[in-house]
Design a protein around this motif. Sequence first.
Motif, PDB file in Angstrom:
ATOM      1  N   GLU A  53       0.980  -1.200  -0.023  1.00 49.15           N
ATOM      2  CA  GLU A  53      -0.075   0.195   0.124  1.00 49.15           C
ATOM      3  C   GLU A  53       1.020   1.277   0.150  1.00 49.15           C
ATOM      4  OE1 GLU A  53      -3.127   2.348   2.878  1.00 49.15           O
ATOM      5  OE2 GLU A  53      -2.306   0.346   3.528  1.00 49.15           O
ATOM      6  N   GLU A  54       1.747   1.292   0.769  1.00 45.50           N
ATOM      7  CA  GLU A  54       2.871   2.383   0.686  1.00 45.50           C
ATOM      8  C   GLU A  54       3.549   2.604  -0.467  1.00 45.50           C
ATOM      9  OE1 GLU A  54       5.413   2.673   4.436  1.00 45.50           O
ATOM     10  OE2 GLU A  54       4.036   1.897   5.755  1.00 45.50           O
ATOM     11  N   LEU A  55       4.037   1.633  -0.864  1.00 51.49           N
ATOM     12  CA  LEU A  55       4.854   1.782  -1.901  1.00 51.49           C
ATOM     13  C   LEU A  55       4.003   2.282  -3.194  1.00 51.49           C
ATOM     14  CD1 LEU A  55       7.164  -1.598  -2.046  1.00 51.49           C
ATOM     15  CD2 LEU A  55       8.013   0.927  -1.746  1.00 51.49           C
ATOM     16  N   ASP A  56       2.715   1.652  -3.373  1.00 53.63           N
ATOM     17  CA  ASP A  56       1.927   2.205  -4.540  1.00 53.63           C
ATOM     18  C   ASP A  56       1.521   3.581  -4.413  1.00 53.63           C
ATOM     19  OD1 ASP A  56      -0.300   1.444  -6.602  1.00 53.63           O
ATOM     20  OD2 ASP A  56      -1.533   2.020  -4.978  1.00 53.63           O
ATOM     21  N   TYR A  57       1.387   3.968  -3.052  1.00 59.51           N
ATOM     22  CA  TYR A  57       0.993   5.481  -2.821  1.00 59.51           C
ATOM     23  C   TYR A  57       2.291   6.168  -3.213  1.00 59.51           C
ATOM     24  CZ  TYR A  57       0.402   9.768  -0.144  1.00 59.51           C
ATOM     25  OH  TYR A  57       0.388  10.977   0.283  1.00 59.51           O
ATOM     26  N   ALA A  58       3.480   5.755  -2.732  1.00 54.58           N
ATOM     27  CA  ALA A  58       4.603   6.584  -3.109  1.00 54.58           C
ATOM     28  C   ALA A  58       4.704   6.855  -4.419  1.00 54.58           C
ATOM     29  CB  ALA A  58       5.795   5.948  -2.483  1.00 54.58           C
ATOM     30  N   GLU A  59       4.555   5.717  -5.373  1.00 55.22           N
ATOM     31  CA  GLU A  59       4.896   5.648  -6.638  1.00 55.22           C
ATOM     32  C   GLU A  59       3.813   6.770  -7.310  1.00 55.22           C
ATOM     33  OE1 GLU A  59       4.541   2.539 -10.623  1.00 55.22           O
ATOM     34  OE2 GLU A  59       4.305   1.917  -8.524  1.00 55.22           O
ATOM     35  N   LYS A  60       2.726   6.727  -6.810  1.00 54.54           N
ATOM     36  CA  LYS A  60       1.612   7.813  -7.412  1.00 54.54           C
ATOM     37  C   LYS A  60       1.973   9.413  -7.081  1.00 54.54           C
ATOM     38  CE  LYS A  60      -2.375   4.862  -6.937  1.00 54.54           C
ATOM     39  NZ  LYS A  60      -3.473   4.389  -6.307  1.00 54.54           N
ATOM     40  N   ILE A  61       2.729   9.488  -6.070  1.00 49.15           N
ATOM     41  CA  ILE A  61       3.081  10.713  -5.717  1.00 49.15           C
ATOM     42  C   ILE A  61       4.595  11.003  -6.573  1.00 49.15           C
ATOM     43  CG2 ILE A  61       4.278  12.310  -3.947  1.00 49.15           C
ATOM     44  CD1 ILE A  61       1.436  11.728  -3.349  1.00 49.15           C
ATOM     45  N   MET A  62       5.279  10.116  -6.724  1.00 50.30           N
ATOM     46  CA  MET A  62       6.379  10.480  -7.638  1.00 50.30           C
ATOM     47  C   MET A  62       6.178  10.636  -8.962  1.00 50.30           C
ATOM     48  SD  MET A  62       8.968   7.445  -5.795  1.00 50.30           S
ATOM     49  CE  MET A  62       9.334   7.486  -4.148  1.00 50.30           C
ATOM     50  N   LYS A  63       5.050   9.969  -9.572  1.00 48.59           N
ATOM     51  CA  LYS A  63       4.530  10.118 -10.726  1.00 48.59           C
ATOM     52  C   LYS A  63       3.992  11.669 -11.099  1.00 48.59           C
ATOM     53  CE  LYS A  63       3.884   5.397 -12.548  1.00 48.59           C
ATOM     54  NZ  LYS A  63       2.929   4.539 -12.884  1.00 48.59           N
ATOM     55  N   ARG A  64       3.362  12.047 -10.031  1.00 47.65           N
ATOM     56  CA  ARG A  64       2.561  13.347 -10.004  1.00 47.65           C
ATOM     57  C   ARG A  64       3.780  14.517  -9.882  1.00 47.65           C
ATOM     58  NH1 ARG A  64      -0.938  15.528  -4.926  1.00 47.65           N
ATOM     59  NH2 ARG A  64      -0.984  17.894  -5.729  1.00 47.65           N
ATOM     60  N   ILE A  65       4.829  14.124  -9.365  1.00 42.94           N
ATOM     61  CA  ILE A  65       5.761  15.227  -9.330  1.00 42.94           C
ATOM     62  C   ILE A  65       6.801  15.082 -10.503  1.00 42.94           C
ATOM     63  CG2 ILE A  65       8.101  15.790  -8.251  1.00 42.94           C
ATOM     64  CD1 ILE A  65       6.970  14.754  -5.446  1.00 42.94           C
ATOM     65  N   GLY A  66       6.868  13.764 -11.140  1.00 40.16           N
ATOM     66  CA  GLY A  66       7.640  13.842 -12.490  1.00 40.16           C
ATOM     67  C   GLY A  66       9.121  13.731 -12.153  1.00 40.16           C
ATOM     68  N   CYS A  67       9.539  13.331 -10.964  1.00 43.61           N
ATOM     69  CA  CYS A  67      10.776  13.467 -10.617  1.00 43.61           C
ATOM     70  C   CYS A  67      11.389  12.058 -10.911  1.00 43.61           C
ATOM     71  CB  CYS A  67      10.919  13.394  -8.962  1.00 43.61           C
ATOM     72  SG  CYS A  67      10.311  12.161  -8.045  1.00 43.61           S
ATOM     73  N   PRO A  68      12.823  12.111 -11.216  1.00 44.86           N
ATOM     74  CA  PRO A  68      13.518  10.702 -11.414  1.00 44.86           C
ATOM     75  C   PRO A  68      13.455   9.900 -10.305  1.00 44.86           C
ATOM     76  CG  PRO A  68      15.142  12.602 -10.916  1.00 44.86           C
ATOM     77  CD  PRO A  68      13.725  13.378 -11.012  1.00 44.86           C
ATOM     78  N   VAL A  69      13.412   8.521 -10.228  1.00 46.62           N
ATOM     79  CA  VAL A  69      13.162   7.455  -9.426  1.00 46.62           C
ATOM     80  C   VAL A  69      14.469   6.622  -9.370  1.00 46.62           C
ATOM     81  CG1 VAL A  69      11.741   5.613  -8.456  1.00 46.62           C
ATOM     82  CG2 VAL A  69      10.642   7.788  -9.600  1.00 46.62           C
ATOM     83  N   ILE A  70      14.911   6.211  -8.138  1.00 47.36           N
ATOM     84  CA  ILE A  70      15.969   5.136  -8.312  1.00 47.36           C
ATOM     85  C   ILE A  70      15.344   3.997  -7.240  1.00 47.36           C
ATOM     86  CG2 ILE A  70      18.359   4.976  -7.368  1.00 47.36           C
ATOM     87  CD1 ILE A  70      19.012   7.669  -7.658  1.00 47.36           C
ATOM     88  N   ASN A  71      15.895   2.676  -7.895  1.00 49.65           N
ATOM     89  CA  ASN A  71      15.703   1.692  -7.025  1.00 49.65           C
ATOM     90  C   ASN A  71      16.642   1.503  -6.185  1.00 49.65           C
ATOM     91  OD1 ASN A  71      15.152  -1.025  -6.105  1.00 49.65           O
ATOM     92  ND2 ASN A  71      13.574  -1.481  -7.729  1.00 49.65           N
ATOM     93  N   VAL A  72      16.355   1.415  -4.946  1.00 49.70           N
ATOM     94  CA  VAL A  72      17.424   1.231  -3.975  1.00 49.70           C
ATOM     95  C   VAL A  72      17.603  -0.331  -3.497  1.00 49.70           C
ATOM     96  CG1 VAL A  72      17.751   3.572  -3.450  1.00 49.70           C
ATOM     97  CG2 VAL A  72      16.186   2.001  -2.012  1.00 49.70           C
TER      98      VAL A  72
END
Length: 268
Positions: free
Chosen positions: A228-247
């Motif tokens: 649930e948290e990861l899905d929520y975070a992904e939506k926020i990141m897409k909304r911002i349009g920022c680069p994403v790194i898998n750690v």
Amino acid sequence: MTKTVYVVSDSVGETAELLVKAVASQFNGGVVEIQHFSYVQNIEDLELILTQAKNNDAIIAYTIVVPFLKQFLDEKAKEEGIFAVDLLNPLMQAFRAKFNSEPKSEPGLMRKLDENYFRRVEAIEFAVKYDDGQDVRGIRHADIVLIGVSRTSKTPLSMYLANKIFKVANVPLVPEIAPPEELFNIPKNKCVGLVITPNKLNEIRIERLKNLGLTAQANYANLGRILEELDYAEKIMKRIGCPVINVSNKAVEETADVILAMFKKRGV
């Protein structure tokens, strides 16, 4: 009678002044008149200084590292009978012999080192102040803003980047808490999203709970909650349009290198 010392440097001359004052304290009650000649960059400057020193019967104490300027000053002072003392030379020679290498002969390096030190301290203090979304005002002033769910290495990554003299704020993304509006009002490439695989995050959180003496069955480490948290975070990141790194399988240093490479590419 007050004696005059000319402090001459191809940089600021702070080192020379401190040493002159230390030596002067051993003579004449420490009373000397110090005249500064900073950022000396050419022969013409030295000629003027030497003429004045001779007319005023002054000692020249200098910290000049540019070879041709030092050579001219030494030779001309000897010709004119002027006391000229190279304050750096004895230690410079010792370093040269001990390390079997030549100095850079570049003025102002110590000041550059000092400036970097204080900038690093400032960046570390910034990272501490704006860690974990404590104060959203830091988002506007940060060089880098890290976002992600809990246990995606936001804090250690912030401190690592701070040591590279970047001001970093980090903001946790939690479904029950709306993200600060500031995240959507900064350039999107200033923000970096951190994601991780659900199973890896589950392992990390279980270990975290054990270290805290808590049961691994807590909702914090529940796989459904994590998804649930990861899905929520992904939506926020897409909304911002920022680069994403898998750690997931990256050390902090590796993730930092990826971020630094991105910013270098942008010319930051």
